[in-house]
Design a protein around this motif. Structure first.
Motif, PDB file in Angstrom:
ATOM      1  N   THR A  96      63.247   8.251  -7.292  1.00 35.79           N
ATOM      2  CA  THR A  96      64.196   9.229  -7.762  1.00 35.79           C
ATOM      3  C   THR A  96      63.449  10.505  -7.937  1.00 35.79           C
ATOM      4  N   SER A  97      64.181  11.542  -8.079  1.00 38.78           N
ATOM      5  CA  SER A  97      63.463  12.770  -8.325  1.00 38.78           C
ATOM      6  C   SER A  97      64.220  13.582  -9.347  1.00 38.78           C
ATOM      7  N   THR A  98      64.204  13.139 -10.528  1.00 36.91           N
ATOM      8  CA  THR A  98      64.813  13.941 -11.582  1.00 36.91           C
ATOM      9  C   THR A  98      63.818  14.130 -12.687  1.00 36.91           C
TER      10      THR A  98
ATOM     11  N   GLU B 112      63.605  12.920 -15.793  1.00 35.39           N
ATOM     12  CA  GLU B 112      63.042  11.844 -16.592  1.00 35.39           C
ATOM     13  C   GLU B 112      62.079  11.024 -15.749  1.00 35.39           C
ATOM     14  N   VAL B 113      60.860  11.058 -16.118  1.00 35.39           N
ATOM     15  CA  VAL B 113      59.870  10.235 -15.433  1.00 35.39           C
ATOM     16  C   VAL B 113      59.818   8.918 -16.178  1.00 35.39           C
TER      17      VAL B 113
ATOM     18  N   MET C 177      58.548   4.365 -10.524  1.00 34.41           N
ATOM     19  CA  MET C 177      58.456   5.447  -9.560  1.00 34.41           C
ATOM     20  C   MET C 177      57.114   5.448  -8.838  1.00 34.41           C
TER      21      MET C 177
END
Ligand code: HEM
Lengths: 311, 525
Positions: free
Chosen positions: B2-4, B6-7, B33
């Motif tokens: 994902t690429s938002t 929140e890591v 991730m």
């Protein structure tokens, strides 16, 4: 199917390429003089405060101290821009005359392909510099383009002529054009990546690392979907020409690896929050894969893309 | 993946957990991730050897050559599946793990995104001037309702409270992101399904001959695991004529320009025949089964009389091109029926024959302008009964008696006969035909794969260009002072600064004066 070549036009195209190389070299000198003696940029930390908005490298700030730039430096910048536009026009002219001479899309072999990529890189730079203060890149992009063209003329040149039946398809217009544009943008990104690593902290004539990073990121954000499209178009073409849409041909493998590497760069920035050096190194690894696909795969590996006609 | 914002935190290794805890930990690790990124990298690295070593599925002859040149090394490479990289267990393991990791990552994200989409934008923070983008101005008569309406007109989603409006837009970013990742999963599924339910095969067809799509008719047939022989599309065709055009003069003399094979196609038994012009880039499609033109060559026709004067062989013999630019080709005629002794011939076929300086004959052009055949004749036991499979393109001459040799002898032209010494018979070149090689492929996954790829690009573009933006507007209770604050959480795409000032202008309304406005922009970077 056109078989005869207009040799007058083909020769004109070859001459225009030589003119292009010359003009790019002149432009490079102009940009370099501007970079070296023009208005110096302030130290990076000072600039962070004034950088307005995101994505835009801010207008160069005059250095606080030091002598004012000599008057001819401004003229050097003007000269560089004019000459690089002339070179760009000659490059375009060479591509068009070659295309008309052979009556097909003028990127059917590696020579034509490299010429077109250099054109795309220069186009990307000129468009960017019309909209943003990125003139500092000029010296580096024009030297890259001049080297690319020189390499093409010296090592890749083949006489203008018709292509083999596999390449005689409208797909060449879609697949290869997309690959060319993506590669041009990746070259701009790669150039700023190298500058990023070369630049030391502290005052420098180069723009700040943040600006370089943003510039590279922006070029890649545009190029990545185009590259994706080029690979998919390649698969569509392969489905028509070779009987399968994906068969792990060396060019396919390396297109895939390049794609993953750039995807990893975007992810590393977006999710893992990598900034600076680490992200730039991933970017340059991806750029290396791109170049290897272009040079290494065509020259050292045999595969279905081998009609690339390396002399 | 994902690429938002929140890591996901790295999973904490459990201490004192039971097996379930470890399992959960392993799952969290696999779907994190970072693992997905590492697997993606591994997938790329794993595909490299396939571009370095020859692959059985692509060029079996180069693999065989490798074994011949370096038997020891080749054996080891083979044990590591380096000649079958893309079907090897370790390659499969990489992409299966990636697949699971992707799924484990994306499915929960999709659920979270659905909840998020239904959630209202959060209430305004106390101090708007702390936000990266901020402006305040006088707007006489502005109310919470008019301001919210202006924002909705700009396609913001809004919530109002006493004296404030909260607005948000750009959900498409995450939607695009999820679309991209789901599309990748779909792509993997389509490719896998295509491999299981599809098949591929090759045939060589001489002009005048026909092909019917049955397993037996293939020279090489590679079915997926789930393909039954009865399921093959029952079409057939004959090759009427093949035409190759070449550049005739100049530096590129001999380069092919166009290939075209005229077929008569019967789509299913009993259907009307239809003509089809098969070319490179224009495969024949019958019910999703594609037939591709992938190669061509010459098949000179011979008549062989044996020692008893009987016709022992008659027909075309496909030759393989030894040189692409001149199409000098080689082939073998085996005549097991010849009596009293079996006959074998090595043939060099020269499409455009000219005498060379040194007295030999060479071909100078790939087209058949002056076709001849140089014949080397042998007699003796061809060894066909030994049970060992033999290539039709090779003749083992070790145990044979040479009858006619001499590379410089004038080659046979069409219609000419070469008598064999000792009354062993004769061979006559009766004509020249051409052959084509075809690949026939059925892949039910190709259209779904294309759709998935298209959706992936769409999702990618959305997730790279759309940005998530939040805005808050506060109207002072009694006066007309309006305060706006803005926040964007992801970078990339055009600067938010411009958009923010446009929104502010829209909020101020057309009649707003320049008067008491103060607009400041701070950058979080
Ligand atoms: C899955 C299929 C394919 C993939 C992934 C693919 C990938 C690529 C890539 C990445 C490039 C970029 C240039 C580079 O860096 O060298 C390229 C160039 C090119 N492709 Fe493809 N391709 C595919 C299919 C095809 C097909 C079917 C054809 C033609 C029959 C074709 C013809 C070309 C040509 C002419 C170029 C220009 C550059 C050169 O000659 O090397 N490609 N391809």
């Amino acid at each position: 199917m056109p078989t005869d070549v207009n040799s007058g036009l083909a020769t004109l195209s070859d001459q225009l390429i030589l003119a292009t190389v010359l003009l790019y070299v002149l432009a490079m000198i102009g940009y370099a003089l501007d970079l070296g003696f023009g208005r110096a940029r302030a130290a990076a930390p000072a600039r962070e405060l004034v950088a307005a908005g995101e994505g835009l490298p801010a207008a160069p700030e005059p250095a606080e101290d030091g002598p004012p730039p000599p008057a001819w430096a401004a003229r050097a910048a003007m000269f560089a821009i004019v000459v690089s536009f002339l070179g760009w026009a000659a490059n375009l002219g060479a591509i068009i005359t070659r295309g008309v001479a052979v009556g097909r899309w003028p990127w059917g072999n590696m020579y034509e392909f490299v010429v077109a990529i250099c054109f795309a890189a220069m186009t990307a730079f000129l468009v960017m510099q019309a909209r943003q203060p990125v003139r500092f890149l000029g010296a580096f992009v024009s030297v890259a383009a001049a080297l690319g063209l020189g390499f093409a003329v010296r090592y890749l040149h083949v006489q203008a002529g018709p292509v083999v039946p596999a390449l005689n398809s409208y797909w060449i217009a879609i697949h290869v054009t997309a690959a060319i544009f993506a590669s041009g943008l990746f070259i701009v990104a790669g150039t700023s990546g190298i500058l990023f690593l070369a630049r030391k902290d502290g005052p420098s004539r180069l723009p700040g690392r943040d600006d370089l990073e943003r510039l590279a990121h922006r070029a890649i954000v545009i190029a990545f979907p185009i590259w994706t499209f080029a690979v998919i178009a390649g698969a569509l073409w392969a489905d028509k020409a070779w009987g399968r849409y994906w068969g792990w041909d060396p060019k396919e493998v390396w297109a895939f690896i390049t794609w993953i590497a750039y995807a990893a760069y975007l992810h590393a920035r977006a999710t893992a929050g990598w900034r600076g050096r680490a992200a730039m190194i991933v970017q340059l690894v991806a750029f290396g894969c791109l170049l290897f696909n272009l040079v290494g795969v065509n020259i050292f590996m045999s595969g279905l893309h081998s009609y690339a006609e390396v002399p | 993946m994902t690429s938002t914002e929140e890591v996901r935190a790295d999973p904490v290794r459990p201490t004192g957990f039971g097996p379930l805890g470890w399992l959960r930990w392993a799952w969290r690790l696999l779907t994190s991730m970072r693992t997905a990124l590492i697997l993606l990298f591994l997938f790329a690295v794993a595909s490299v050897p396939g571009s370095i070593y020859p692959q059985r599925s692509i060029s079996p002859e180069r693999v065989a050559q490798y074994f011949k040149d370096t038997p020891g090394l080749a054996g080891w490479l083979d044990r590591l599946w380096l000649f079958d990289v893309y079907t090897s267990p370790w390659f499969a393991a990489t992409y299966l793990l990636l697949f699971i990791s992707l799924a484990g990552c994306v499915v929960p994200r999709a659920a979270a995104h659905l909840r998020e989409m239904r959630r209202k934008p959060p209430a305004a923070p106390r101090n708007l001037s702390r936000l990266p983008h901020h402006a305040s101005f006088q707007a006489p008569g502005a109310t919470v309702e008019t301001l919210a309406a202006a924002l909705r007109k700009k396609r913001f989603r809004t919530v109002t409270g006493p004296g404030w409006v909260a607005a948000e837009k750009g959900y498409l970013r995450e939607t695009g992101n999820l679309l991209f990742h789901f599309a990748l999963l779909a792509l993997l599924v389509a490719v896998g399904a295509g491999g299981l339910y599809g098949y591929r095969g090759n045939v060589l067809l001489v002009e005048g001959n026909g092909f019917a799509n049955t397993v037996a008719a293939y020279d090489r047939y590679i079915p997926g695991q789930k393909v039954s022989p009865e399921s093959l599309e029952p079409f057939s065709f004959t090759l009427e004529d093949f035409q190759a055009t070449y550049v005739a003069t100049g530096e590129r003399r001999g380069q092919p320009l166009d290939f075209s094979a005229r077929l008569k196609v019967t789509d299913r038994p009993g259907a009307r025949e239809r003509p089809y012009d098969l070319r490179v880039n224009e495969p024949l499609d019958v019910g999703g089964t594609q037939t591709y033109l992938i190669g061509h060559g010459y098949a000179p026709t011979f008549t062989v009389l044996d020692g008893k004067g009987q016709v022992a062989f008659e027909g075309p013999v496909p030759c393989l091109a030894a040189d692409q630019m001149t199409y000098t080709s080689e082939c073998v005629v085996k005549v097991p029926d010849a009596e009293p002794e079996q006959l074998g011939f090595l043939v060099r076929f020269l499409p455009t024959t000219v005498p060379a300086q040194d007295g030999s004959y060479v071909s100078v052009f790939p087209g058949a302008a002056n076709p001849t055949a140089q014949v080397f004749a042998f007699s003796g036991d061809l060894g066909l009964k030994s049970g060992q499979p033999q290539s039709v393109y090779q003749l083992d001459t070790k145990s044979l008696k040479p009858l006619v040799m001499g590379a410089d002898a004038k080659p046979l032209s069409v219609g000419a006969t070469l008598p064999l010494p000792g009354g062993a018979g004769s061979i006559r070149l009766t004509g020249v035909r051409e052959w084509i090689s075809l690949q026939i492929a059925y892949d039910p996954g190709r259209v779904p794969a294309l759709l998935a790829a298209g959706l992936a690009v769409l999702g990618l573009v959305l997730s790279l260009t759309v940005r998530r933006r939040r805005l808050w507007v506060r109207v002072a209770q009694e006066g007309d002072a309006v305060e706006v604050g803005g926040l964007t959480r992801t970078e990339g795409g055009p600067a938010f600064t411009d958009e923010f000032s446009q929104i502010v202008t829209a909020l101020r309304g057309p009649e707003a004066g320049e008067s008491a406005s103060r607009q400041g922009v701070k950058d979080a970077h």
